[in-house]
Design an enzyme around this catalytic site. Structure first.
Site, mmCIF file in Angstrom:
data_model
loop_
_atom_site.group_PDB
_atom_site.id
_atom_site.type_symbol
_atom_site.label_atom_id
_atom_site.label_comp_id
_atom_site.label_asym_id
_atom_site.label_seq_id
_atom_site.Cartn_x
_atom_site.Cartn_y
_atom_site.Cartn_z
ATOM 1 N N ASP A 89 0.870 -1.183 0.000
ATOM 2 C CA ASP A 89 0.000 0.000 0.000
ATOM 3 C C ASP A 89 0.901 1.226 0.000
ATOM 4 O O ASP A 89 1.400 1.637 1.054
ATOM 5 C CB ASP A 89 -0.904 0.012 1.237
ATOM 6 C CG ASP A 89 -2.015 -1.022 1.189
ATOM 7 O OD1 ASP A 89 -1.752 -2.151 0.717
ATOM 8 O OD2 ASP A 89 -3.139 -0.727 1.639
ATOM 9 N N LYS A 151 -6.515 3.670 -3.704
ATOM 10 C CA LYS A 151 -6.975 3.691 -2.316
ATOM 11 C C LYS A 151 -7.170 5.131 -1.866
ATOM 12 O O LYS A 151 -6.362 6.002 -2.196
ATOM 13 C CB LYS A 151 -5.942 2.964 -1.446
ATOM 14 C CG LYS A 151 -6.199 2.978 0.049
ATOM 15 C CD LYS A 151 -5.101 2.189 0.771
ATOM 16 C CE LYS A 151 -5.147 2.364 2.277
ATOM 17 N NZ LYS A 151 -4.057 1.622 2.959
ATOM 18 N N LYS A 180 -9.893 0.550 -2.814
ATOM 19 C CA LYS A 180 -9.870 0.333 -1.366
ATOM 20 C C LYS A 180 -10.265 1.633 -0.676
ATOM 21 O O LYS A 180 -9.670 2.677 -0.923
ATOM 22 C CB LYS A 180 -8.487 -0.123 -0.905
ATOM 23 C CG LYS A 180 -8.377 -0.306 0.618
ATOM 24 C CD LYS A 180 -7.016 -0.873 1.006
ATOM 25 C CE LYS A 180 -6.835 -0.902 2.525
ATOM 26 N NZ LYS A 180 -5.533 -1.482 2.928
#
Length: 215
Positions: A89, A151, A180
């Protein structure tokens, strides 16, 4: 709906101890969450605690500001993979994006994806600092660079995810990338709202409450 499979059970605080990581991983295993999400220094120990389970290990890169050098992010990615990360991430360089340095932002994402190889790469764009147009640009750059997810947030910005963020992101990426949502998601109702909008993963430190509250 089985919310367990959407949740990245997250612990990214600066004062996180090895005992905290052990507890996080045990909770993820017990509640059958999709993944845990930890800072890169905790990759190896989290991998040890997740051994023999189906829970994935997501590791942050350039977290939480995204303002370290490209070289640092690439090396952090490589080390995280060596230590057992299944997913990365990464935080984009938000200042570069706002300076319209689109080529630099895209190149960084592409190089980190190259370093990640077959591992999933989620690109954190930190929507709280971006205009609608900048959110669209960030999503397009992540898509062009070959990332797997876009995300919303680190959870350390001025706010977390919003339904408007997701609407904009979904318009850009469609079914070409996954999304996400993270930051401020603390109950089942909110999680389900995001999933209904097309979110594939929920990043939260409130995973147990969410699955316990879900009717």
């Amino acid at each position: 709906m089985d919310l367990n499979s959407f949740i990245d059970h997250t612990l990214l605080k600066a004062n996180t101890t090895s005992g905290d990581i052990k507890k996080l991983c045990e909770e993820a295993i017990n509640h059958d969450f999709y993944a845990v999400c930890v800072n890169s220094c905790n990759t190896a120990i989290a991998k040890q605690y997740l051994k023999d389970s189906s829970v994935k290990l997501a590791v942050t890169i350039g977290f939480p500001l995204g303002a370290v050098s490209k070289t640092s992010k690439i090396e952090e990615t490589r080390q995280a993979i060596l230590d057992g990360a299944d997913e990365l991430d990464m935080v984009i360089n938000i200042g570069f994006l706002k300076d319209a340095k689109q080529a630099e932002v895209e190149e960084e994402i592409a190089l980190i994806k190259k370093a990640a190889g077959s591992k999933l790469l989620k690109v954190i764009i930190e929507t709280c600092y971006l205009s609608e147009e900048e959110i669209r640009i960030a999503c397009k750059l992540a898509l062009k660079a070959g990332a797997d997810f876009v995300k919303t947030s680190t959870g350390f910005g001025s706010r977390g995810a919003s339904t408007e963020d997701i609407r904009i992101m979904k318009e850009v990426v469609g079914d070409k990338m996954k999304i996400k949502a993270s930051g401020g998601i603390r109950d089942a109702k909110t999680a389900l709202e995001y999933i209904d909008l097309g979110v594939d993963r929920i990043g939260t430190s409130s995973g147990i409450k969410i699955v316990t509250d879900n009717p």
